[in-house]
Scaffold this motif. Sequence first.
Motif, short mmCIF file in Angstrom:
data_model
loop_
_atom_site.label_atom_id
_atom_site.label_comp_id
_atom_site.label_asym_id
_atom_site.label_seq_id
_atom_site.Cartn_x
_atom_site.Cartn_y
_atom_site.Cartn_z
N LEU A 9 0.84 -1.21 0.00
CA LEU A 9 0.00 0.00 0.00
C LEU A 9 0.87 1.26 0.00
O LEU A 9 0.58 2.22 -0.71
CB LEU A 9 -0.93 0.00 1.22
N ARG A 12 2.35 1.81 -3.41
CA ARG A 12 1.32 2.37 -4.30
C ARG A 12 1.10 3.86 -3.99
O ARG A 12 1.04 4.70 -4.91
CB ARG A 12 0.03 1.57 -4.14
N VAL A 16 1.89 6.82 -6.80
CA VAL A 16 0.87 7.66 -7.43
C VAL A 16 0.92 9.10 -6.92
O VAL A 16 0.20 9.96 -7.43
CB VAL A 16 -0.56 7.09 -7.28
N TRP A 84 -11.99 9.23 -6.74
CA TRP A 84 -11.72 8.50 -7.98
C TRP A 84 -11.94 7.00 -7.85
O TRP A 84 -11.49 6.22 -8.68
CB TRP A 84 -10.30 8.80 -8.47
N GLY A 85 -12.62 6.58 -6.81
CA GLY A 85 -13.08 5.19 -6.71
C GLY A 85 -12.05 4.19 -6.23
O GLY A 85 -12.34 3.01 -6.12
N MET A 86 -10.82 4.64 -5.93
CA MET A 86 -9.80 3.67 -5.54
C MET A 86 -9.98 3.16 -4.11
O MET A 86 -9.54 2.06 -3.80
CB MET A 86 -8.39 4.25 -5.73
N ALA A 88 -12.85 2.34 -2.63
CA ALA A 88 -13.76 1.18 -2.72
C ALA A 88 -13.04 0.01 -3.40
O ALA A 88 -13.20 -1.14 -3.00
CB ALA A 88 -15.01 1.56 -3.48
N GLN A 89 -12.24 0.32 -4.42
CA GLN A 89 -11.54 -0.74 -5.14
C GLN A 89 -10.53 -1.44 -4.23
O GLN A 89 -10.42 -2.66 -4.25
CB GLN A 89 -10.83 -0.14 -6.37
N LEU A 90 -9.81 -0.65 -3.43
CA LEU A 90 -8.82 -1.26 -2.53
C LEU A 90 -9.50 -2.06 -1.43
O LEU A 90 -8.99 -3.09 -0.98
CB LEU A 90 -7.93 -0.17 -1.91
N LEU A 91 -10.66 -1.58 -1.01
CA LEU A 91 -11.35 -2.27 0.09
C LEU A 91 -12.09 -3.52 -0.34
O LEU A 91 -12.60 -4.26 0.49
CB LEU A 91 -12.30 -1.30 0.81
N VAL A 92 -12.15 -3.76 -1.66
CA VAL A 92 -12.62 -5.09 -2.10
C VAL A 92 -11.42 -5.94 -2.51
O VAL A 92 -11.57 -7.01 -3.08
CB VAL A 92 -13.67 -5.03 -3.24
N GLY A 93 -10.23 -5.44 -2.24
CA GLY A 93 -9.00 -6.19 -2.47
C GLY A 93 -8.55 -6.83 -1.17
O GLY A 93 -9.27 -6.80 -0.16
N PHE A 95 -7.10 -6.22 1.47
CA PHE A 95 -6.70 -5.31 2.55
C PHE A 95 -7.86 -5.08 3.51
O PHE A 95 -9.01 -5.20 3.13
CB PHE A 95 -6.28 -3.95 1.97
N VAL A 252 -17.31 4.77 1.56
CA VAL A 252 -16.10 4.45 0.81
C VAL A 252 -16.05 5.18 -0.53
O VAL A 252 -15.02 5.24 -1.18
CB VAL A 252 -15.94 2.93 0.56
N ASP A 255 -20.49 8.34 -4.00
CA ASP A 255 -21.83 8.08 -4.57
C ASP A 255 -22.92 8.49 -3.60
O ASP A 255 -22.81 8.26 -2.43
CB ASP A 255 -22.00 6.60 -4.91
N ARG B 78 -11.98 -11.61 0.23
CA ARG B 78 -11.50 -10.61 -0.74
C ARG B 78 -10.23 -11.06 -1.45
O ARG B 78 -9.97 -10.64 -2.57
CB ARG B 78 -11.26 -9.27 -0.03
N GLN B 85 -16.15 -2.43 -10.28
CA GLN B 85 -17.31 -1.70 -9.75
C GLN B 85 -17.96 -0.83 -10.82
O GLN B 85 -17.37 -0.55 -11.84
CB GLN B 85 -16.85 -0.85 -8.58
N GLU B 88 -16.05 4.54 -11.83
CA GLU B 88 -14.65 4.39 -12.26
C GLU B 88 -13.71 4.35 -11.06
O GLU B 88 -14.03 4.88 -9.99
CB GLU B 88 -14.27 5.51 -13.22
N SER B 89 -12.57 3.72 -11.25
CA SER B 89 -11.56 3.69 -10.19
C SER B 89 -10.19 3.71 -10.84
O SER B 89 -9.85 2.79 -11.59
CB SER B 89 -11.73 2.45 -9.31
N LEU B 105 -0.19 -4.29 -5.76
CA LEU B 105 -1.15 -4.38 -4.66
C LEU B 105 -1.61 -5.82 -4.43
O LEU B 105 -1.86 -6.22 -3.29
CB LEU B 105 -2.36 -3.48 -4.95
N TRP B 106 -1.73 -6.56 -5.52
CA TRP B 106 -2.16 -7.94 -5.40
C TRP B 106 -1.00 -8.91 -5.18
O TRP B 106 -1.19 -10.13 -5.17
CB TRP B 106 -2.97 -8.35 -6.64
#
Lengths: 255, 319
Positions: A9, A12, A16, A84-86, A88-93, A95, A252, A255, B78, B85, B88-89, B105-106
């Motif tokens: 993490l 990353r 970025v 930018w949605g990351m 939520a994306q990370l929290l379904v990964g 982690f 998260v 929306d 997970r 989703q 966008e992400s 990350l993975w």
Amino acid sequence: MEAPNITRLIYRNIKVNTDPGTLTILIGLPAMYLVFFGFGFASLESRSGGGASYLSFLTPGLMAFQAVMAGTVGGGMLWADRRWGMLAQLLVGPFTRLQYLLGIMLTSVTFGLAGSLVMLGIAYVLLGALPVTLIGLGAMLAIITVGSLFFGSLMLLIAAKVKSNTTYNSIQILVLFLVNFASTVFYPYSSGLPAAIRVLFAVNPLTYIADVARAAYFGTYTVTVGYEALVLCVEAVIVLFLAVRAYLRSDVSMD
Amino acid sequence: MVDPVVQAVDLRHSYDGKRSALDGVSFTVRKGEVFGLLGKNGAGKSTLIKAMTTLIRPSSGTLRIFGMDPTKEGKKIRARIGVVQQGESFDFTTVEGNFDVYGVLWGIPRGERQRRREALIQRFGLEDIRRQRSFDISGGQKRRVQVAREFIHDMDILFLDEPTVGMDVIMRRTLLDSIREEVKGGLTVVFTTHNLEEADYVCDRIAVIDEGKLLVLDEVENLKRLYGGKKTIDLTVDIGSAARFIPALTQGLGPGTSVTTEGDSVVILTDDPKDSLAKILELSQKMGVQLEWISVRKNTLEDVFLRSVSHGGEPLGSA
């Protein structure tokens, strides 16, 4: 061998956030303060015939200031990840929410420490010799770490609550301005200041960070500085607790 | 018996404590199938995806993913799922940078990460934009990157929440074919969409959701048969004759058919298209009505979807 989640993490987050624009703000702005203020106010100092050079005074102040910049990185990361949605994306990964938060905090600290060392490097180039000892540098980095955690938590707290980009940026600018200029980063505390400004100085955590960093830089430790370090640690723990609570309760996504 | 990878029993969820986003939903997803979730906007599809991907905790009911409880073993779940989703992400980096960061990350080792990145860039036609920043590319391209990026890691279930929105026809087909290919290798896919053609193309079973309730759930072919007869006849008559011909036709076709009209157009759902066609031609000749257009086609999923939603899931049978 697979790197631990936190390391991934942090990698990353650094990757970025190290685009030229962000780096210019993070390093370039305080570097410009150091160069322009340092040399600009030197003319006043030569007229008054003061002791240590203003550039030398400013160096530990701007190293302390990196804790605030680290905070803006932390808050900005959470805000941008939600926007930018990351997040939520990370929290379904693979982690947990806490790992994500820890990743941001440690990234903030990394930025704070790296930025302060860059300031020290610039000061070395400009001044030729620095009064700080290795132990003093260790103490400076320790207080900058605590300060980065404080401001990282504060900005996370704001980022967790605010959904509008404009509002977030406005609050961030206000906090930056107030915190920077009502502190001992740029000038020493003086009993000649108006009472309201003296109060702002006294409650501003950046004053504590700058005072402790400056004492460590020049090797002029006092009991007051010790109290300041202690108060900062307590404040950092409180703000961190509030930030974690707000973050765990926040949405998260936007929306 | 195929192992269920998702088991939901009487799932309920409300965001505000008043309106139900999920209202007693029960279903299973079998290993290695493409499970479609169909429904209007706000039907509850994304809420269901959020619950299955551990983003939200359902208000009540039982949910098991790989036999595990998402509220207790979320991290383990997970580690075995992929999620695209609806929103966008992106990270603030280039297209290929997004693949790299996501691979890190993975925990994908560097060499393998690069190999997979190149294969995905190739498969999803991203060569021309690979060095562009992800925020500078078009909406359809972003969606393509987002979907492609998810394939960089291994997974047992892939959740796709309206993955083809904004994609052109070719890319849509590429994605659907990729899904079919991955499913052959044992991947399970849960797929939400508004596009009934693509659901028809890729899904093994389909659940139709409306207002948080599961209306129907069955294999695609069974649904088509159950919800509207085996064939559809589309018919257009000259506008002057429509008013007298259509009522007579409705009466004349008899049981096993269902007639819906719109202006001079008629849609007939029938079990026996041969018999229905003969009756239509006979009646038109007898009444001196000119048929402008007549065609026979298989039922589409759109017929199923519209009928199940408008009838609250009550099977129409062949009538």
